[in-house]
Enzyme design. Structure first.
Site, short mmCIF file in Angstrom:
data_model
loop_
_atom_site.label_atom_id
_atom_site.label_comp_id
_atom_site.label_asym_id
_atom_site.label_seq_id
_atom_site.Cartn_x
_atom_site.Cartn_y
_atom_site.Cartn_z
N CYS A 6 -0.44 6.53 9.90
CA CYS A 6 0.77 5.88 10.38
C CYS A 6 0.46 4.59 11.13
O CYS A 6 -0.36 4.57 12.05
CB CYS A 6 1.51 6.86 11.30
N GLU B 154 0.83 -1.20 0.00
CA GLU B 154 0.00 0.00 0.00
C GLU B 154 0.87 1.26 0.00
O GLU B 154 1.95 1.28 0.58
CB GLU B 154 -0.93 0.00 1.21
#
Length: 356
Positions: free
Chosen positions: A346, A89
C-alpha cells in the site's frame, strides 16, 4: 492507417450497436474473457468475414506487461505500458483459503485478489503515498482497467470462473475517474465475460464525498473503502490535502447514505504512522467517529519508501490500537502488508519511467 478501437471498452449492448446479430457479441465476449483468445483469428466459431472485420476495427491489447517482480510472499507486481507509452502498476495477491470437505477433510485452494490502477499517477497529494509524488497524468479508460485484470488472469492460468476479488486500490483516486471505473465494474460483472460480481469489487477513495454519493446512487452493488488515516481535520489535512475540500464530517455523511448489503460493512482504511496517528487517544476518537456506522477498520502499518519522512510503527503498538477498537465493538483487522520487498505494498506503487 485507421486507428483501432479497444474492444475492452465496450459493454455488450454497446458492442451490439456495431456488430449484428447480438449472439455474435456473446460469442466475442466469451472468446475474449473466458477462452482468453490471443487475437481475433483464434475465434473459430465466428465467420471468417466477421473475424476480419473485427481485426480491421478493434484491438484488445490496451496494456503490455514490460516487467514483473515476484515477492517472497507470492505477490506479483506488474508494470504495464499503455498504448501512449505511459505506465501503471498492478498487483496479484494470491492467498490460501482452507475449507472442510464433505468427508471432514481440510482442503486448501488458492484465492486471488487483484489490485488495479485507475489513473496514471494521482492528484490527491497524500503525504505518505509514493504514487502522488509524480502528480496526475491522465485517467485510464474502462478497457485499460479491465485489461490489467484480463492480462493477469490469463498470464497466471486462472480460470475465468475462479473466484477473484478486485480492489481499486492501485495508482490513482478511483472516484476521480468514476465514469470509467463504474463502467469497468459493469464490464467485469458480465456473465459472458469474467463474471466478477460487484460484491467482489471494492472501490477505495480518499474521501471524495460528492462522488461517494454519486457512486451510491448508481446502485452498482460494489463495496466501499474509505482511506481515513486520521480522526481530526487538522491532522487529516496535513496527511491528505484533499481533506480541505471534503472534511471528515462530509465524508461520514456520504458514507451514511451509501447503500450497503446487510451482510457487508464499509471498510475504513487507517494507516498507522509511528508517532503521528497511532496513539490510543486516536483509537478512542476513531471509535466515536464510527458510532452508528456499520464499519470494519483495516489497520495498515506504514510502508516506507524512498524519500519518505515517516516511520513504520511497531506491531506491538498496532495490536494495542486494534485491541482498544475491538473492546469497543469495532470490527478491526491488521492488514498483512504483502509485496514489501518488491515495493508492491500500500502506497508504494508509482509510474515507473522507461529504462534508458
Amino acid at each position: 492507417m485507421k486507428e483501432l478501437v479497444n474492444i475492452l471498452d465496450f459493454l455488450p449492448e454497446e458492442l451490439g450497436e456495431k456488430i449484428k446479430p447480438m449472439f455474435r457479441v456473446k460469442q466475442i465476449y466469451q472468446w475474449i474473457y473466458q477462452k482468453y483468445a490471443n487475437n481475433f483469428s483464434d475465434m473459430s466459431s465466428l465467420p471468417k468475414d466477421l473475424r476480419l472485420e473485427l481485426a480491421q476495427n478493434f484491438h484488445f491489447s490496451p496494456v503490455k506487461c514490460v516487467k514483473n517482480e515476484q515477492s517472497k510472499d507470492g505477490s506479483i507486481k506488474y508494470l504495464f505500458e499503455l498504448i501512449d507509452g505511459l505506465r501503471v502498476e498492478s498487483v496479484l495477491l494470491p492467498m490460501k483459503e482452507e475449507k472442510i470437505d464433505t468427508e471432514g477433510k481440510r482442503i486448501s485452494h488458492a484465492r486471488y485478489t487483484i489490485c488495479v490502477s485507475s489513473q496514471v499517477g494521482c492528484k490527491s497529494s497524500c503525504s505518505f503515498c509514493l504514487t502522488a509524488k509524480g502528480g496526475l497524468k491522465r485517467n485510464l479508460s474502462a478497457g485499460e482497467i479491465v485489461g490489467q485484470i484480463l492480462w493477469i488472469k490469463k498470464q497466471n492460468n486462472i480460470p475465468y470462473e475462479r473466484r477473484v476479488n478486485i480492489v481499486y486500490m492501485g495508482m490513482g483516486e478511483p472516484l476521480d475517474n468514476l465514469k470509467n471505473v463504474s463502467k469497468a465494474v459493469k464490464i467485469l460483472a458480465q456473465n459472458d465475460g469474467l463474471a466478477i460480481s460487484p460484491r467482489r469489487q471494492t472501490i477505495s477513495t480518499s474521501g471524495l464525498a460528492k462522488q461517494i454519493k454519486e457512486l451510491g446512487q448508481m446502485n452498482l452493488g460494489v463495496l466501499l473503502a474509505i482511506s481515513l488515516h486520521a480522526v481530526n481535520d487538522e491532522l487529516r489535512t496535513e496527511l491528505m490535502p484533499i481533506n480541505k475540500a471534503y472534511n471528515i464530517a462530509a465524508i461520514m455523511d456520504a458514507v451514511r447514505e451509501f447503500p450497503i448489503d446487510q451482510r457487508k460493512r464499509v471498510m475504513f482504511e487507517y494507516l498507522l504512522i509511528d508517532g503521528i496517528n497511532d496513539k490510543l487517544e486516536h483509537a478512542k476518537e476513531l471509535v466515536k467517529l464510527l458510532n452508528g456506522i456499520k464499519a470494519k477498520v483495516n489497520l495498515i502499518l506504514f510502508n516506507p519508501h524512498e524519500g519518505s519522512l515517516y516511520k513504520r510503527p511497531s506491531l506491538e503498538n498496532a495490536i494495542k490500537f486494534q485491541d482498544l477498537l475491538s473492546s469497543k465493538g469495532v470490527t478491526c483487522t491488521i492488514r498483512e502488508s504483502k509485496g514489501l520487498d518488491i515495493s508492491a505494498a500500500c502506497g508504494q506503487l508509482k509510474e515507473r519511467a522507461k529504462e534508458q
